[in-house]
Scaffold this motif. Structure first.
Motif, mmCIF file in Angstrom:
data_model
loop_
_atom_site.group_PDB
_atom_site.id
_atom_site.type_symbol
_atom_site.label_atom_id
_atom_site.label_comp_id
_atom_site.label_asym_id
_atom_site.label_seq_id
_atom_site.Cartn_x
_atom_site.Cartn_y
_atom_site.Cartn_z
ATOM 1 N N HIS A 23 25.460 30.142 24.438
ATOM 2 C CA HIS A 23 25.858 31.177 23.478
ATOM 3 C C HIS A 23 26.585 30.548 22.286
ATOM 4 O O HIS A 23 26.355 30.935 21.133
ATOM 5 N N GLN A 24 27.437 29.570 22.570
ATOM 6 C CA GLN A 24 28.150 28.892 21.475
ATOM 7 C C GLN A 24 27.164 28.163 20.558
ATOM 8 O O GLN A 24 27.312 28.182 19.333
ATOM 9 N N ALA A 25 26.150 27.537 21.156
ATOM 10 C CA ALA A 25 25.153 26.802 20.358
ATOM 11 C C ALA A 25 24.404 27.758 19.438
ATOM 12 O O ALA A 25 24.114 27.430 18.282
ATOM 13 N N ALA A 26 24.094 28.958 19.956
ATOM 14 C CA ALA A 26 23.373 29.942 19.133
ATOM 15 C C ALA A 26 24.235 30.370 17.943
ATOM 16 O O ALA A 26 23.735 30.488 16.818
ATOM 17 N N LEU A 27 25.532 30.563 18.201
ATOM 18 C CA LEU A 27 26.426 30.994 17.125
ATOM 19 C C LEU A 27 26.612 29.896 16.079
ATOM 20 O O LEU A 27 26.738 30.172 14.885
ATOM 21 N N ALA A 28 26.610 28.641 16.546
ATOM 22 C CA ALA A 28 26.918 27.520 15.650
ATOM 23 C C ALA A 28 25.712 27.048 14.845
ATOM 24 O O ALA A 28 25.855 26.231 13.935
ATOM 25 N N SER A 29 24.509 27.530 15.183
ATOM 26 C CA SER A 29 23.319 26.974 14.532
ATOM 27 C C SER A 29 22.646 27.981 13.594
ATOM 28 O O SER A 29 22.550 29.166 13.905
ATOM 29 N N ASP A 30 22.145 27.452 12.453
ATOM 30 C CA ASP A 30 21.362 28.294 11.538
ATOM 31 C C ASP A 30 19.888 28.264 11.919
ATOM 32 O O ASP A 30 19.134 29.179 11.610
ATOM 33 N N GLY A 31 19.493 27.175 12.578
ATOM 34 C CA GLY A 31 18.066 26.989 12.909
ATOM 35 C C GLY A 31 17.758 27.442 14.325
ATOM 36 O O GLY A 31 18.589 28.062 14.999
ATOM 37 N N VAL A 46 17.591 35.088 31.248
ATOM 38 C CA VAL A 46 16.800 34.326 30.263
ATOM 39 C C VAL A 46 16.425 35.245 29.093
ATOM 40 O O VAL A 46 16.496 34.847 27.919
ATOM 41 N N LYS A 47 16.072 36.506 29.412
ATOM 42 C CA LYS A 47 15.721 37.485 28.377
ATOM 43 C C LYS A 47 16.933 37.793 27.492
ATOM 44 O O LYS A 47 16.829 37.835 26.265
ATOM 45 N N GLU A 48 18.074 37.982 28.127
ATOM 46 C CA GLU A 48 19.304 38.279 27.364
ATOM 47 C C GLU A 48 19.631 37.132 26.403
ATOM 48 O O GLU A 48 20.029 37.347 25.261
ATOM 49 N N LEU A 49 19.449 35.929 26.907
ATOM 50 C CA LEU A 49 19.751 34.757 26.090
ATOM 51 C C LEU A 49 18.789 34.675 24.900
ATOM 52 O O LEU A 49 19.193 34.333 23.778
ATOM 53 N N ALA A 50 17.522 35.013 25.149
ATOM 54 C CA ALA A 50 16.526 35.006 24.063
ATOM 55 C C ALA A 50 16.939 36.013 22.988
ATOM 56 O O ALA A 50 16.825 35.733 21.782
ATOM 57 N N ALA A 51 17.458 37.152 23.431
ATOM 58 C CA ALA A 51 17.900 38.173 22.467
ATOM 59 C C ALA A 51 19.093 37.662 21.660
ATOM 60 O O ALA A 51 19.301 38.065 20.512
ATOM 61 N N ALA A 52 19.866 36.760 22.256
ATOM 62 C CA ALA A 52 21.027 36.191 21.551
ATOM 63 C C ALA A 52 20.620 35.006 20.669
ATOM 64 O O ALA A 52 21.472 34.369 20.038
ATOM 65 N N GLY A 53 19.320 34.659 20.666
ATOM 66 C CA GLY A 53 18.836 33.608 19.757
ATOM 67 C C GLY A 53 18.532 32.279 20.433
ATOM 68 O O GLY A 53 18.305 31.279 19.759
ATOM 69 N N VAL A 54 18.519 32.244 21.778
ATOM 70 C CA VAL A 54 18.209 30.979 22.472
ATOM 71 C C VAL A 54 16.925 31.182 23.276
ATOM 72 O O VAL A 54 16.922 31.866 24.304
ATOM 73 N N SER A 55 15.839 30.593 22.796
ATOM 74 C CA SER A 55 14.568 30.758 23.504
ATOM 75 C C SER A 55 14.328 29.560 24.417
ATOM 76 O O SER A 55 14.970 28.513 24.287
ATOM 77 N N CYS A 56 13.368 29.741 25.318
ATOM 78 C CA CYS A 56 13.089 28.688 26.299
ATOM 79 C C CYS A 56 11.795 27.971 25.930
ATOM 80 O O CYS A 56 10.793 28.620 25.638
ATOM 81 N N VAL A 57 11.828 26.643 25.906
ATOM 82 C CA VAL A 57 10.578 25.876 25.743
ATOM 83 C C VAL A 57 10.390 25.028 26.996
ATOM 84 O O VAL A 57 11.362 24.625 27.633
ATOM 85 N N GLU A 58 9.126 24.782 27.326
ATOM 86 C CA GLU A 58 8.869 24.011 28.552
ATOM 87 C C GLU A 58 8.801 22.512 28.281
ATOM 88 O O GLU A 58 9.021 21.712 29.180
ATOM 89 N N THR A 59 8.485 22.156 27.011
ATOM 90 C CA THR A 59 8.423 20.730 26.678
ATOM 91 C C THR A 59 9.103 20.507 25.326
ATOM 92 O O THR A 59 9.222 21.428 24.521
ATOM 93 N N LEU A 60 9.492 19.267 25.099
ATOM 94 C CA LEU A 60 10.146 18.944 23.824
ATOM 95 C C LEU A 60 9.209 19.139 22.644
ATOM 96 O O LEU A 60 9.655 19.414 21.525
ATOM 97 N N ALA A 61 7.899 19.026 22.889
ATOM 98 C CA ALA A 61 6.926 19.185 21.804
ATOM 99 C C ALA A 61 7.021 20.582 21.187
ATOM 100 O O ALA A 61 6.711 20.760 20.006
ATOM 101 N N GLY A 62 7.474 21.547 21.975
ATOM 102 C CA GLY A 62 7.569 22.919 21.455
ATOM 103 C C GLY A 62 8.915 23.226 20.815
ATOM 104 O O GLY A 62 9.179 24.379 20.472
#
Ligand code: SF4
Length: 285
Positions: A23-31, A46-62
């Motif tokens: 949550h802190q990372a989401a607040l601190a980042s513009d990107g 995981v859904k709540e976190l996505a709503a707060a601006g933190v999405s999940c990727v399965e690989t670094l490429a994404g």
């Protein structure tokens, strides 16, 4: 009906810390901000976190912008790859997992053959093996150990944090007569042990046990397995909506516990639902 709710179940220290960091990372980042894999094995969170601006990727490429490493930790190769891709890394690896990784890598330096006790494909174990180096032996159960691989050697044991203590005792019992020297770091997490001990105590007193947590969560699955060993009427659910009235027929006492990635409120919600079942049954009589 008496309903016993665990005091030690639900979010552990590491999960609470990781959620706060995310949550802190989401607040601190513009990107964009991502977690590498779901932050915990709980689809609702995981859904709540996505709503707060933190999405999940399965690989670094994404990923782009900020990448958060979850409590299980990552291999040194993944950490290096994230840096090489220019990602901003936020490391939410649980400090207890970090200790296990450090112990695993210290075996290499001291010339011990590392033996990792844990689930082969679990991300925490994958990172532990990478820290232990090539040649590390991984076993999920003591019986799996090929004694020829450790015979006459200096062996160092490190343990997946969520393992049950009986598994470690069994492994040490099998290793000690076979190897020349045995060094054991008990890297099991205190929170897991305490939760398991409490759950066993509750399960012994109960006629039915409810364990709440993700089906792909290692510590919840183990918790349910342990409870089932002392109370066959143990049900592992992911959500309160899965509870069925029939499970509690003739039950005088019900115990409720939860894995480390479950919000503790879900145990209270389960208690409420079971109380409702009881009320409906009584009204129907
Ligand atoms: S179960 Fe223990 S090791 Fe795992 S994240 Fe929680 S506190 Fe950390």
């Amino acid at each position: 009906m008496k309903i016993l709710v665990s005091k030690r179940g639900g979010y552990c220290y590491g999960v609470q810390r990781a959620l706060k960091i995310a949550h802190q990372a989401a607040l601190a980042s513009d990107g964009p901000v991502h977690t590498l894999g779901p932050i915990i094995h709980n689809p609702g969170v995981v859904k709540e976190l996505a709503a707060a601006g933190v999405s999940c990727v399965e690989t670094l490429a994404g990923a782009a912008g900020t990448i958060i490493f979850r409590t299980h930790g990552v291999t040194p190769q993944v950490a290096a790859d994230a840096e090489a891709r220019g990602l901003r890394v936020v490391d939410a690896t649980c400090p207890y997992v970090k200790v296990a990784q450090q112990k695993a890598s210290s075996f290499k330096e001291q010339g011990y053959l590392p033996v990792v006790l844990g689930e082969h494909e679990h991300p925490e174990v994958v990172a532990l093996i990478a820290n232990a180096g090539a040649g590390a032996v991984v076993v999920e159960k003591a019986e799996e150990l090929d004694l020829a691989r450790v015979h006459g050697k200096r062996v160092g044991v490190v343990v997946q944090t969520t393992q049950a203590s009986a598994n470690l005792s069994a492994l040490v019992g099998r290793l000690s007569p076979a190897c020349r020297e045995l060094l054991v770091y008990n890297t099991m997490c205190n929170a897991t042990q305490k939760c398991q001990e409490e759950a066993l105590g509750l399960a012994r007193r109960a006629d039915a046990v409810i364990v709440i947590g993700g089906r792909n969560s290692a510590n919840t699955t183990r918790l349910a397995k342990l409870c089932r060993e002392v109370q066959a009427r143990t049900f592992h659910i992911e959500e309160v909506g899965e509870l069925e009235a029939g499970w509690f027929e003739e039950a005088g006492t019900v115990a409720i516990t939860a894995g480390a990635s479950t919000p503790p409120e879900q145990m209270e919600a389960a208690k409420l639902q079971i109380t409702n079942f009881e009320r409906q049954t009584n009204n129907g009589r």
